[in-house]
Design a protein around this motif. Structure first.
Motif, PDB file in Angstrom:
ATOM      1  N   GLU A 168      -4.762 -15.647  -6.524  1.00  0.00           N
ATOM      2  CA  GLU A 168      -4.534 -14.094  -6.169  1.00  0.00           C
ATOM      3  C   GLU A 168      -5.899 -13.212  -6.257  1.00  0.00           C
ATOM      4  O   GLU A 168      -6.154 -12.414  -5.458  1.00  0.00           O
ATOM      5  CB  GLU A 168      -3.366 -13.523  -7.101  1.00  0.00           C
ATOM      6  N   LEU A 169      -6.682 -13.484  -7.231  1.00  0.00           N
ATOM      7  CA  LEU A 169      -7.783 -12.794  -7.670  1.00  0.00           C
ATOM      8  C   LEU A 169      -8.770 -12.788  -6.410  1.00  0.00           C
ATOM      9  O   LEU A 169      -9.575 -12.177  -6.130  1.00  0.00           O
ATOM     10  CB  LEU A 169      -8.342 -13.124  -8.926  1.00  0.00           C
ATOM     11  N   GLN A 199      -8.196 -11.167  -3.673  1.00  0.00           N
ATOM     12  CA  GLN A 199      -8.801  -9.645  -3.590  1.00  0.00           C
ATOM     13  C   GLN A 199     -10.163  -9.518  -3.453  1.00  0.00           C
ATOM     14  O   GLN A 199     -10.908  -8.601  -2.555  1.00  0.00           O
ATOM     15  CB  GLN A 199      -8.382  -9.306  -5.035  1.00  0.00           C
ATOM     16  N   ASN A 200     -11.029 -10.499  -3.661  1.00  0.00           N
ATOM     17  CA  ASN A 200     -12.256 -10.663  -3.498  1.00  0.00           C
ATOM     18  C   ASN A 200     -13.246  -9.508  -3.800  1.00  0.00           C
ATOM     19  O   ASN A 200     -14.108  -8.999  -3.064  1.00  0.00           O
ATOM     20  CB  ASN A 200     -12.701 -11.042  -1.989  1.00  0.00           C
ATOM     21  N   THR A 201     -12.892  -8.944  -4.968  1.00  0.00           N
ATOM     22  CA  THR A 201     -13.675  -7.693  -5.403  1.00  0.00           C
ATOM     23  C   THR A 201     -14.320  -8.014  -6.557  1.00  0.00           C
ATOM     24  O   THR A 201     -14.359  -9.299  -7.205  1.00  0.00           O
ATOM     25  CB  THR A 201     -12.673  -6.653  -6.000  1.00  0.00           C
ATOM     26  N   ALA A 247     -12.510  -8.583  -9.613  1.00  0.00           N
ATOM     27  CA  ALA A 247     -11.830  -9.749  -9.657  1.00  0.00           C
ATOM     28  C   ALA A 247     -12.439 -11.084  -9.706  1.00  0.00           C
ATOM     29  O   ALA A 247     -11.878 -12.003 -10.543  1.00  0.00           O
ATOM     30  CB  ALA A 247     -10.801 -10.001  -8.238  1.00  0.00           C
TER      31      ALA A 247
END
Length: 223
Positions: free
Chosen positions: A204-205, A208-210, A213
């Motif tokens: 899930e992180l 997000q690919n921030t 994250a």
């Protein structure tokens, strides 16, 4: 963060500790068998061993142990040992001579979490002793009782002019010990998610690919 070391709520009589040590000085002390781990003189004598002999200085978790004749000759060491309401394994005196050093090392499976752990009671010491566990120098004085997780990096250097002698007890964890540690401020290791849940969180992180994250993923994947 789990507890790497902990002072327990005991304060033993330094004069009585030293009186029993004097009885032990007449016994046969052995140099530590791990010669690569130290420089100088690091000697031991057993008060409780697998064979019941004072020269048997090895400590193995899970073995059957017997008091040595030396324990019978030391009333205060017996009194101290009796205060710990748990199974006792090896009980030894460890003497590090002036100018000697125990190099940084780790003792496998000697943490409280492993169920077999080690306590140190200083008998004689001096201000020149450096006892370092997990990067911190512990200020041990005669009569105190300390737990340390010796599965972590630790070392000792005696830069003073007198011997440094500790009474070292290997004990088996039980409910009485759990209460003692909890009351003394022990912090258990953090428990994380099971492996399957952890992989779902990481997936899930990644979606997000921030930067935040990705940083969290790196943290979660650390051993």
């Amino acid at each position: 963060m789990q507890t790497p070391y902990l002072r327990l709520p005991f304060l033993f009589n330094p004069a009585l500790l030293e009186a029993d040590l004097q009885r032990c000085l007449r016994g046969h002390w052995e140099q530590h068998f791990n010669a690569k781990d130290y420089d100088g003189s690091w000697q031991l004598i057993a008060l409780r061993s697998m064979t019941g002999a004072e020269e048997d200085i090895r400590a193995h978790a899970g073995g059957q142990y017997l008091d040595t004749p030396l324990m019978e000759a030391c009333p205060y060491f017996r009194e101290i040992t009796a205060q710990f309401e748990c199974e006792k394994e090896a009980i030894r005196l460890l003497c590090l001579a002036p100018g000697s050093m125990v190099k940084e090392h780790r003792d496998q499976q000697t943490s409280y979490e492993d169920g077999h752990f080690r306590l140190h009671i200083p008998v004689i010491t001096n201000p020149g002793v450096e006892f370092i566990v997990a990067g911190r120098q512990l200020p041990l004085v005669p009569g105190e009782c300390w737990y340390a997780n010796f599965d972590l990096p630790h070392s000792v250097a005696n830069r003073g002019e007198t011997d440094r002698v500790h009474l070292v007890l290997d004990l088996v964890r039980n409910e009485w010990i759990d209460r003692l540690f909890r009351d003394a401020g022990y912090i258990p290791p953090a428990t994380g998610p099971d492996p399957e849940t952890l992989q779902k969180i990481i997936a899930e992180l990644r979606l997000q690919n921030t930067p935040a994250a990705l940083a969290l993923i790196a943290q979660l994947q650390q051993p």
